[in-house]
Design an enzyme around this catalytic site. Structure first.
Site, PDB file in Angstrom:
ATOM      1  N   GLU A 328       0.871  -1.259   0.024  1.00 12.80           N
ATOM      2  CA  GLU A 328      -0.019   0.009  -0.116  1.00 12.80           C
ATOM      3  C   GLU A 328       1.081   1.220   0.003  1.00 12.80           C
ATOM      4  OE1 GLU A 328      -3.265  -2.074   3.071  1.00 12.80           O
ATOM      5  OE2 GLU A 328      -2.079  -0.536   3.661  1.00 12.80           O
ATOM      6  N   CYS A 329       0.659   2.216  -0.910  1.00  8.78           N
ATOM      7  CA  CYS A 329       1.233   3.403  -0.978  1.00  8.78           C
ATOM      8  C   CYS A 329       2.654   3.160  -0.870  1.00  8.78           C
ATOM      9  CB  CYS A 329       0.698   4.539   0.006  1.00  8.78           C
ATOM     10  SG  CYS A 329       0.954   5.903  -0.194  1.00  8.78           S
ATOM     11  N   GLY A 330       3.349   3.450   0.286  1.00  6.51           N
ATOM     12  CA  GLY A 330       4.867   3.477   0.519  1.00  6.51           C
ATOM     13  C   GLY A 330       5.250   2.265   0.114  1.00  6.51           C
ATOM     14  N   SER A 421      -1.161  -0.770  -4.599  1.00  2.78           N
ATOM     15  CA  SER A 421      -1.928   0.549  -5.120  1.00  2.78           C
ATOM     16  C   SER A 421      -1.419   1.557  -4.079  1.00  2.78           C
ATOM     17  CB  SER A 421      -3.340   0.385  -5.122  1.00  2.78           C
ATOM     18  OG  SER A 421      -3.829   0.286  -3.877  1.00  2.78           O
TER      19      SER A 421
END
Length: 433
Positions: A328-330, A421
């Site tokens: 997720e993200c990072g 994502s």
């Protein structure tokens, strides 16, 4: 009677929601100060946070010594929110729920707001008001919040950033005229007016209670005034309830800053969790059912992540073997080919064939709730980032929507058994990938 069980008894537990007319009023400072005061009084304090915020929960945990739990009626059904509150708060003496934004600010009017959480849980609201630029003009403001909805109870107010003793007298007169409880007044303190946090959400320089020490007497007085505020509950002194889990042997990347945006409910749903720090440790992935790479700020730790080459190689090999990964993200940024900054390009795991720009010129805020359906499972979460894909945005395996059901360009990436994502997913036992 000696030895009599306390289970089943009805008692008043101190519990309330800290809300404010608008952001920037001091909710987090007041929440932390009150939590610290209750802890100093020997109370067991369970913190909660309305909405998807990962940062305030870290402040809470640092003060209370127990994880803070997010309560969010977009990412979870109201019944699930009520169950979370009951489960985590059952063994506490005091439950403090910090609101988000303004009291009635939600993703759709007041849906998802602090007011909705208070209504769903049947909790009174303590309103924190920034009083630095007004005195009796507070009267109509407070009158509006008190009377706006019959099913939301504003129990009283804490005035923040009070300029003088005379100012405090004028504010207390407002409460007398409105027959509203004034729980206390907090003087204006330069140390508490922190500078803007990194990406608006930096927690790397604020886990200590700098500036709170000389105000603790004030917070202690307010905390004493709040004792008993709440509703009658069935008392429980046992351990926190165990959670049935749908997943076992989950390996989770955790680092104070680079990989740290983790919902406590997600960890509980995972079950058997092993943590590792991607900067210093190589993960043990034998028998691993799921590798979870949460969000954070990897762009601030690139040198350390590059130096841990064996870790990046182990993760890449695990992905190539078909290992299940949620990033997720990072965490997604870490799986990409590289991260580009103003100082240069830094190789990452190389699982995903794309690069991420953290250059100042490319900074662009992407913010909001997200939802999508994949393989028959419904996922909800939240997006907050400034970094962007380098070049064209990669294709998504499904359409992503915002809270209003409108399509957004956020891509969901899948490679073999990797799901990645920019969305911070709210994972639980019903939708673990």
């Amino acid at each position: 009677m000696r030895g009599e069980s306390t289970r089943g008894r009805r008692t008043m537990k101190t519990q309330f929601v800290i809300a404010a007319p608008m952001s920037g009023s001091g909710k987090t400072t007041v929440s932390r100060g009150l939590m610290a005061a209750f802890v100093q009084q020997g109370q067991r304090v369970q913190p909660f946070k309305c909405g998807p915020d990962y940062i305030d929960t870290k402040f809470h945990e640092a003060v209370c010594g127990r994880p803070s739990v997010n309560l969010d009626t977009f990412m979870a059904l109201p019944a699930h929110v009520r169950e979370l509150y009951s489960r985590y708060g059952s063994s506490a003496d005091v439950c403090v729920v910090e609101g988000m934004m303004g009291m009635y600010d939600g993703y759709d009017r007041d849906r998802g707001s602090a007011a909705e959480i208070a209504r769903e849980l049947g909790l009174p609201v303590v309103l924190v008001v920034d009083a630095r630029s007004a005195a009796y003009s507070m009267a109509p403001l407070l009158k509006g919040f008190v009377s706006f909805r019959d099913d939301v109870h504003v129990a009283g107010v804490i005035f923040n950033k009070v300029g003088s003793g005379r100012h405090e007298q004028m504010l207390r007169q407002v409460c007398e005229d409105l027959q509203l409880e004034c729980f206390g007044c907090i003087p204006r303190c330069q140390d508490l007016e922190q500078a803007s946090r990194y990406l608006g959400l930096d927690f790397s320089k604020g886990l200590r209670d700098k500036g709170l020490e000389h105000l603790m007497e004030t917070f202690s007085t307010i905390a004493k005034a709040l004792v008993g505020l709440g509703r009658e509950v069935e008392e429980s002194r046992g351990d926190d309830a165990c959670v049935e889990t749908a997943c076992h042997q989950v390996v989770v990347a955790r680092n104070e800053e680079a990989f740290s945006f983790i919902y406590q409910e997600t960890l509980d749903a995972f079950g058997d969790v092993r943590f590792f720090d991607p900067e210093t440790e190589e993960p043990r992935l034998e028998g691993c059912d799921l590798l979870y790479l949460p969000g954070g700020y990897p762009e601030k730790h690139l040198e350390a992540l590059i130096a841990a080459e064996a870790t990046r190689r182990a993760i890449r090999d695990y992905a190539e073997r078909g290992g299940r990964i949620v990033a997720e993200c990072g965490g997604m940024m870490y799986l990409c080919r590289s991260i580009v900054t103003d100082e240069g390009e830094y190789p990452m795991c190389g699982v995903l064939p794309c690069s991420i720009s953290a250059r100042k010129a490319d900074r662009h805020l992407s913010l909001g709730y997200r939802q999508f359906t994949l393989d028959g499972r419904q996922y909800r979460g939240h997006e907050f980032h400034y970094t962007q894909f380098v070049g064209e945005v990669p294709p998504s395996v499904c359409q992503v929507y915002n809270a209003q059901g409108e399509p957004v360009a956020t891509p969901i990436l899948r490679y073999k058994n990797v799901l990645a994502s920019y969305t911070h997913l709210y994972l639980n036992e019903t939708n673990i990938y």
